[in-house]
Design a protein around this motif. Sequence first.
Motif, short mmCIF file in Angstrom:
data_model
loop_
_atom_site.label_atom_id
_atom_site.label_comp_id
_atom_site.label_asym_id
_atom_site.label_seq_id
_atom_site.Cartn_x
_atom_site.Cartn_y
_atom_site.Cartn_z
N LEU A 113 8.44 102.46 41.62
CA LEU A 113 7.54 101.67 42.46
C LEU A 113 6.08 101.96 42.12
CD1 LEU A 113 9.27 101.77 45.96
CD2 LEU A 113 9.06 99.82 44.39
N ALA A 114 5.79 103.24 41.90
CA ALA A 114 4.40 103.62 41.58
C ALA A 114 3.97 102.98 40.26
CB ALA A 114 4.27 105.14 41.51
N LEU A 115 4.88 103.01 39.28
CA LEU A 115 4.53 102.41 37.98
C LEU A 115 4.35 100.90 38.13
CD1 LEU A 115 6.82 104.40 35.53
CD2 LEU A 115 4.32 104.50 35.73
N ALA A 116 5.22 100.29 38.93
CA ALA A 116 5.11 98.84 39.14
C ALA A 116 3.78 98.51 39.83
CB ALA A 116 6.29 98.33 39.97
N ALA A 117 3.41 99.32 40.81
CA ALA A 117 2.15 99.09 41.52
C ALA A 117 0.97 99.24 40.56
CB ALA A 117 2.01 100.05 42.69
N ALA A 118 1.03 100.27 39.71
CA ALA A 118 -0.06 100.49 38.75
C ALA A 118 -0.16 99.31 37.79
CB ALA A 118 0.18 101.79 37.98
N ALA A 119 1.00 98.82 37.35
CA ALA A 119 0.98 97.68 36.43
C ALA A 119 0.41 96.45 37.13
CB ALA A 119 2.40 97.40 35.92
N ALA A 120 0.80 96.25 38.39
CA ALA A 120 0.30 95.08 39.13
C ALA A 120 -1.21 95.16 39.29
CB ALA A 120 0.99 94.99 40.48
N ILE A 121 -1.71 96.35 39.61
CA ILE A 121 -3.16 96.53 39.79
C ILE A 121 -3.90 96.26 38.48
CG2 ILE A 121 -4.96 98.29 40.19
CD1 ILE A 121 -2.94 99.55 42.23
N THR A 122 -3.33 96.78 37.39
CA THR A 122 -3.98 96.59 36.09
C THR A 122 -4.01 95.10 35.71
OG1 THR A 122 -3.18 98.75 35.43
CG2 THR A 122 -3.96 97.32 33.67
N ILE A 123 -2.88 94.43 35.89
CA ILE A 123 -2.81 93.02 35.49
C ILE A 123 -3.73 92.17 36.36
CG2 ILE A 123 -1.30 91.00 35.38
CD1 ILE A 123 0.97 93.02 34.65
N ALA A 124 -3.69 92.40 37.68
CA ALA A 124 -4.50 91.58 38.59
C ALA A 124 -5.99 91.79 38.33
CB ALA A 124 -4.16 91.91 40.04
N SER A 125 -6.41 93.04 38.11
CA SER A 125 -7.85 93.28 37.89
C SER A 125 -8.27 92.74 36.53
CB SER A 125 -8.17 94.78 38.01
OG SER A 125 -7.44 95.52 37.05
N GLN A 126 -7.37 92.86 35.53
CA GLN A 126 -7.69 92.34 34.21
C GLN A 126 -7.92 90.83 34.28
OE1 GLN A 126 -8.24 94.69 32.23
NE2 GLN A 126 -9.10 93.24 30.76
N HIS A 127 -7.10 90.19 35.10
CA HIS A 127 -7.23 88.75 35.28
C HIS A 127 -8.62 88.40 35.82
CE1 HIS A 127 -6.00 84.67 36.16
NE2 HIS A 127 -6.44 84.82 37.40
N LEU A 128 -9.09 89.15 36.82
CA LEU A 128 -10.41 88.88 37.40
C LEU A 128 -11.52 89.15 36.38
CD1 LEU A 128 -10.17 90.37 41.01
CD2 LEU A 128 -9.80 88.02 40.25
N LEU A 129 -11.35 90.24 35.61
CA LEU A 129 -12.42 90.64 34.69
C LEU A 129 -12.48 89.75 33.45
CD1 LEU A 129 -12.10 94.52 34.95
CD2 LEU A 129 -13.76 93.01 36.05
N ALA A 130 -11.38 89.07 33.16
CA ALA A 130 -11.35 88.22 31.96
C ALA A 130 -11.79 86.80 32.27
CB ALA A 130 -9.94 88.21 31.36
N ARG A 131 -12.01 86.52 33.56
CA ARG A 131 -12.38 85.16 33.93
C ARG A 131 -13.73 84.80 33.29
NH1 ARG A 131 -13.69 82.77 39.83
NH2 ARG A 131 -14.72 80.94 38.99
N LYS A 132 -13.83 83.56 32.80
CA LYS A 132 -15.10 83.14 32.19
C LYS A 132 -15.87 82.29 33.17
CE LYS A 132 -13.87 83.82 27.57
NZ LYS A 132 -14.30 83.66 26.23
N TYR A 133 -17.14 82.58 33.31
CA TYR A 133 -18.00 81.83 34.21
C TYR A 133 -18.89 80.89 33.41
CZ TYR A 133 -16.60 84.92 38.00
OH TYR A 133 -15.87 85.58 38.93
#
Length: 297
Positions: free
Chosen positions: A18-38
């Motif tokens: 569960l901890a690894l899954a949570a870490a992966a989810a956090i990484t993917i979700a934040s990467q998505h926000l940081l890769a957004r182009k404005y």
Amino acid sequence: MRRWIRWSAYTAATVLTLALAAAAAITIASQHLLARKYPVRPERLVRAPAPAVADAPRQARLLGCLSCHGDGLRGNRMFDEAGLGFIVAPNLPRLIRKRSDQQIAAAIRQGVGPDGRPLLVMPSALFSRLTDAQVSALIAWMRGLPAGGAPNLQRRLSLLGRITVLNGDMPRQPELLPLYRERMPPDLSPEHAPGHYIAATVCAECHGPDLSGGDRPHADFNSSWINPTPPAPDLAIAAAYDLAAFTRLMRTGVAPGERRLGMMSEVARDDLRLLTDAEIDALHRYLQARAAPRADP
Ligand code: HEC
Ligand code: HEC
């Protein structure tokens, strides 16, 4: 006994998964926000007059560019100690050789990197209030700085750092632009323009977009849960100061009653002491006018 051991092993494996899954989810979700182009609007730049360029180092001090980007703007790693990973305030003389004036201005005033991605910690939402003339002077000055120092690293966020991206504590600057537009401090009258400008571009970094207190959202980083510092108060408090006491606070960081403050004393000693007498006077008059009761239009 054996059964007990087996169950413990199952539980440990489940928790770990569960901890690894949570870490992966956090990484993917934040990467998505940081890769957004404005989308980037074209910047209006002007030819900066020589006196404005000569004054740019002082302006860079007042605006905090040097506090974050380091002396000579040669770069600085931030937040190393807070467990957030690190954010790099880049070595600008080196970096901007690869950037157009348009790209530099868009980073300063729109909070986007050359690839359209959102900047973190760089208080561009605050700097969106800088005039064309001031941004142009800063760019002209930076272009003349000797390039040296270490090459730039990429920022690297820890899991905790990524959580602050997700929960908004480390805001993506383009997201804050509307707020800084809407909550511009009242400009009162043309007579108060110089004081208003300094308050809106310098003091607002900590005292809040409309000077009503710097709780949240903070332009660069809402540190409430990692590094709790007392919030900066509503600048109505400055109306109680006479000009001499106000000047003393700006120049030395000492408040009436011989009080030594926290961050305020530090920023006064480091940066605000460079305000001229005329600027301090204009700022004081503006803050007094802002605090005075006004008839509703
Ligand atoms: C609170 C700290 C802070 C202050 C104050 C600050 N910067 Fe920054 N700046 C940063 C950080 C951190 C980055 C990198 C952001 C990132 O990688 O997401 C950055 C990025 C930049 C970039 C973008 C470089 C690129 O990738 O093209 C420019 C240009 C810049 N800053 C100029 C300035 C100028 C000019 C000032 C003063 C008017 C200033 N900065 C004030 C922290 C700061
Ligand atoms: C880097 C953040 C920062 C900036 C920039 C800043 N302040 Fe402050 N200020 C604070 C904080 C935080 C406090 C609360 C006291 C403390 O913890 O230092 C404060 C307190 C004050 C006070 C109240 C002092 C008292 O009597 O208790 C005044 C007045 C004030 N600031 C004026 C200004 C003005 C005017 C500017 C712009 C020229 C400014 N500040 C810019 C962070 C800042």
